[in-house]
Motif scaffolding. Sequence first.
Motif, short mmCIF file in Angstrom:
data_model
loop_
_atom_site.label_atom_id
_atom_site.label_comp_id
_atom_site.label_asym_id
_atom_site.label_seq_id
_atom_site.Cartn_x
_atom_site.Cartn_y
_atom_site.Cartn_z
N UNK A 1 76.50 -68.98 68.09
CA UNK A 1 75.14 -68.64 67.98
C UNK A 1 74.85 -67.21 68.41
N UNK A 2 75.61 -66.76 69.21
CA UNK A 2 75.37 -65.40 69.66
C UNK A 2 75.69 -64.40 68.57
N UNK A 3 76.53 -64.76 67.64
CA UNK A 3 76.82 -63.84 66.56
C UNK A 3 75.65 -63.76 65.58
N UNK A 4 74.94 -64.83 65.46
CA UNK A 4 73.78 -64.80 64.55
C UNK A 4 72.73 -63.86 65.14
N UNK A 5 72.56 -63.95 66.42
CA UNK A 5 71.57 -63.06 67.06
C UNK A 5 72.03 -61.62 66.97
N UNK A 6 73.28 -61.39 67.05
CA UNK A 6 73.78 -60.01 66.96
C UNK A 6 73.58 -59.48 65.56
N UNK A 7 73.75 -60.31 64.56
CA UNK A 7 73.57 -59.87 63.19
C UNK A 7 72.06 -59.70 62.91
N UNK A 8 71.20 -60.50 63.49
CA UNK A 8 69.76 -60.44 63.22
C UNK A 8 69.08 -59.38 64.07
N UNK A 9 69.74 -58.93 65.12
CA UNK A 9 69.14 -57.97 66.03
C UNK A 9 68.71 -56.67 65.33
N UNK A 10 69.49 -56.06 64.44
CA UNK A 10 69.02 -54.86 63.77
C UNK A 10 67.79 -55.15 62.89
N UNK A 11 67.76 -56.33 62.28
CA UNK A 11 66.60 -56.65 61.44
C UNK A 11 65.34 -56.88 62.30
N UNK A 12 65.55 -57.52 63.41
CA UNK A 12 64.43 -57.74 64.32
C UNK A 12 63.93 -56.41 64.87
N UNK A 13 64.84 -55.51 65.21
CA UNK A 13 64.48 -54.18 65.72
C UNK A 13 63.73 -53.41 64.64
N UNK A 14 64.22 -53.48 63.39
CA UNK A 14 63.57 -52.78 62.29
C UNK A 14 62.18 -53.36 62.06
N UNK A 15 62.07 -54.70 62.15
CA UNK A 15 60.78 -55.35 61.98
C UNK A 15 59.83 -54.94 63.10
#
Length: 171
Positions: free
Chosen positions: A1-15
């Motif tokens: 699960x931590x890898x999903x957050x790591x992959x989504x982190x740039x998108x969340x930051x961009x959002x």
Amino acid sequence: MSTIWLKALPYIAALLLALGALYGAYHHGVSTTNATWQAEWNARDTRDAQAKEQNEAAERAKEQARQQAINKVIQDGQQLIGQATADAVVARASADSLRGQADKLAARLTASKAGSNSCTAAASEAASRAVMVLADVLKRSDERSGDLAGFADQSHSRGVTCEQAYDSLGK
């Protein structure tokens, strides 16, 4: 699960960056609009204050003009009343002279009856009394008419003054 957050982190930051940019733009628009309205409000307040000062100055000038007109009317009225009073004094002096002449005539008639005949004394006495009564009535009538004329002149002068004061308010 931590890898999903790591992959989504740039998108969340961009959002989050996009939302922050949108909020910043919105806030800048609101600030600019508020500043524009505040500037217009301040300009309107300034114009209102200037208009108020101009209106007050104009009304003050009108009030002073009216007061000067009323003062002139009062001054003219006082002159009319003074003239009426002076005329009454002159008329009273003339009337005093007339009353003096009537007194002299009555005294002369009274003195002339003393050396007259007893037959004509009664008729002469009645005539002299009538002349004395008429002289007294003339004196009183003249005195009263002089007083009334003085009152009438002053009343007329005061009425004219009042009328002129009222007319000056309409200007």
